[in-house]
Design an enzyme around this catalytic site. Sequence first.
Site, short mmCIF file in Angstrom:
data_model
loop_
_atom_site.label_atom_id
_atom_site.label_comp_id
_atom_site.label_asym_id
_atom_site.label_seq_id
_atom_site.Cartn_x
_atom_site.Cartn_y
_atom_site.Cartn_z
N PRO A 1 0.83 -1.21 0.00
CA PRO A 1 0.00 0.00 0.00
C PRO A 1 0.86 1.25 0.00
O PRO A 1 1.03 1.91 1.02
CB PRO A 1 -0.82 -0.14 1.29
CG PRO A 1 -0.02 -1.03 2.18
CD PRO A 1 0.84 -1.89 1.30
N CYS A 2 1.38 1.58 -1.15
CA CYS A 2 2.28 2.73 -1.27
C CYS A 2 1.59 4.02 -0.84
O CYS A 2 2.24 4.97 -0.46
CB CYS A 2 2.73 2.88 -2.73
SG CYS A 2 3.01 1.32 -3.55
#
Length: 103
Positions: A55-56
Amino acid sequence: MRTNMSFDENVLVLVKKIPKGRVTTYKEIARALDSRAFRAVGQALKRNAKPVEIPCHRVIHASGEVGGYAGKGSSREKAELLRMEGVEIRGGMVDLERFGYRF
DNA sequence: CGCAGTCTAGCAC
DNA sequence: GTGCTAGACTGCG
Protein backbone atom coordinates in the site's frame (compact mmCIF):
# COMPACT_ATOMS: atom_id res chain seq x y z
CA MET A 1 17.11 -6.28 8.94
CA ARG A 2 18.43 -6.24 5.44
CA THR A 3 19.41 -9.87 5.77
CA ASN A 4 19.01 -12.14 2.80
CA MET A 5 17.00 -9.46 1.01
CA SER A 6 17.63 -6.49 -1.19
CA PHE A 7 16.86 -2.98 -0.09
CA ASP A 8 13.64 -2.82 -2.08
CA GLU A 9 12.38 -6.12 -0.63
CA ASN A 10 13.06 -4.80 2.82
CA VAL A 11 11.13 -1.63 2.11
CA LEU A 12 8.17 -3.58 0.79
CA VAL A 13 8.10 -5.71 3.91
CA LEU A 14 8.06 -2.67 6.17
CA VAL A 15 5.31 -0.99 4.18
CA LYS A 16 3.28 -4.17 4.35
CA LYS A 17 3.50 -3.98 8.12
CA ILE A 18 1.83 -0.59 8.21
CA PRO A 19 -1.55 -1.05 9.91
CA LYS A 20 -4.70 0.31 8.33
CA GLY A 21 -5.53 3.85 9.29
CA ARG A 22 -1.85 4.66 9.73
CA VAL A 23 0.75 6.22 7.47
CA THR A 24 4.50 6.29 7.44
CA THR A 25 7.13 8.54 6.00
CA TYR A 26 10.04 7.78 3.71
CA LYS A 27 12.33 9.00 6.43
CA GLU A 28 10.96 6.54 8.98
CA ILE A 29 11.33 3.66 6.56
CA ALA A 30 14.88 4.63 5.73
CA ARG A 31 15.56 4.99 9.43
CA ALA A 32 14.05 1.58 10.14
CA LEU A 33 16.49 0.19 7.59
CA ASP A 34 19.32 2.01 9.27
CA SER A 35 19.85 4.14 6.19
CA ARG A 36 19.02 7.55 4.82
CA ALA A 37 17.96 6.44 1.36
CA PHE A 38 14.61 8.25 1.39
CA ARG A 39 14.75 8.41 -2.35
CA ALA A 40 15.78 4.80 -2.72
CA VAL A 41 12.69 3.88 -0.70
CA GLY A 42 10.52 5.69 -3.20
CA GLN A 43 12.32 3.91 -6.01
CA ALA A 44 11.68 0.56 -4.34
CA LEU A 45 7.99 1.36 -4.05
CA LYS A 46 7.60 2.58 -7.59
CA ARG A 47 9.62 -0.34 -8.94
CA ASN A 48 8.26 -2.91 -6.52
CA ALA A 49 7.26 -6.32 -7.79
CA LYS A 50 4.07 -6.68 -5.74
CA PRO A 51 2.07 -3.43 -5.72
CA VAL A 52 -1.04 -5.20 -4.49
CA GLU A 53 0.69 -6.14 -1.25
CA ILE A 54 2.41 -2.79 -0.98
CA PRO A 55 0.00 0.00 0.00
CA CYS A 56 2.28 2.73 -1.27
CA HIS A 57 -0.45 5.24 -0.49
CA ARG A 58 0.43 4.81 3.17
CA VAL A 59 3.89 6.17 2.51
CA ILE A 60 4.12 9.96 2.51
CA HIS A 61 6.69 12.72 2.98
CA ALA A 62 8.18 13.53 6.37
CA SER A 63 6.38 16.88 6.19
CA GLY A 64 3.02 15.15 6.27
CA GLU A 65 2.39 15.88 2.62
CA VAL A 66 0.98 12.99 0.63
CA GLY A 67 3.68 13.44 -1.99
CA GLY A 68 3.59 11.55 -5.25
CA TYR A 69 2.18 8.22 -6.27
CA ALA A 70 2.95 6.12 -9.35
CA GLY A 71 -0.63 4.82 -9.34
CA LYS A 72 -3.57 5.86 -11.49
CA GLY A 73 -5.12 8.86 -9.75
CA SER A 74 -1.73 9.98 -8.47
CA SER A 75 -1.77 11.76 -5.12
CA ARG A 76 -5.50 12.45 -5.37
CA GLU A 77 -6.53 8.80 -5.19
CA LYS A 78 -3.86 8.29 -2.56
CA ALA A 79 -5.33 10.91 -0.25
CA GLU A 80 -8.83 9.58 -0.83
CA LEU A 81 -7.76 6.11 0.22
CA LEU A 82 -6.02 7.33 3.33
CA ARG A 83 -9.03 9.34 4.38
CA MET A 84 -11.22 6.33 3.76
CA GLU A 85 -9.04 4.32 6.10
CA GLY A 86 -9.59 6.85 8.84
CA VAL A 87 -6.63 9.14 8.27
CA GLU A 88 -7.47 12.79 8.55
CA ILE A 89 -6.43 14.43 5.30
CA ARG A 90 -6.31 18.18 5.20
CA GLY A 91 -5.53 19.74 1.86
CA GLY A 92 -3.38 16.77 0.91
CA MET A 93 -1.63 16.87 4.26
CA VAL A 94 -1.72 14.28 7.04
CA ASP A 95 -1.21 14.75 10.76
CA LEU A 96 1.88 12.69 11.38
CA GLU A 97 1.54 13.28 15.10
CA ARG A 98 -1.68 11.26 15.06
CA PHE A 99 -1.38 8.90 12.08
CA GLY A 100 2.36 8.71 11.59
CA TYR A 101 3.30 5.09 12.24
CA ARG A 102 6.72 4.51 13.77
CA PHE A 103 8.54 1.21 13.49
C1' DC B 1 11.72 28.99 -2.65
C1' DG B 2 16.17 26.83 -4.43
C1' DC B 3 20.36 24.07 -3.95
C1' DA B 4 22.92 20.19 -2.05
C1' DG B 5 23.21 15.70 0.28
C1' DT B 6 22.58 10.71 0.76
C1' DC B 7 21.58 5.60 -1.29
C1' DT B 8 19.99 2.24 -4.36
C1' DA B 9 18.78 0.40 -8.70
C1' DG B 10 19.25 0.52 -13.66
C1' DC B 11 21.69 1.34 -18.03
C1' DA B 12 25.92 2.17 -20.61
C1' DC B 13 30.77 1.36 -21.67
C1' DG C 1 33.05 -5.83 -14.04
C1' DT C 2 33.13 -0.80 -13.25
C1' DG C 3 31.13 3.89 -13.84
C1' DC C 4 27.54 7.30 -14.41
C1' DT C 5 22.62 9.02 -14.28
C1' DA C 6 18.12 9.52 -12.38
C1' DG C 7 14.71 9.54 -8.66
C1' DA C 8 7.47 8.77 -5.38
C1' DC C 9 12.79 12.79 -0.61
C1' DT C 10 14.89 15.68 3.33
C1' DG C 11 17.27 19.48 5.34
C1' DC C 12 19.49 23.82 5.23
C1' DG C 13 20.43 28.55 3.07
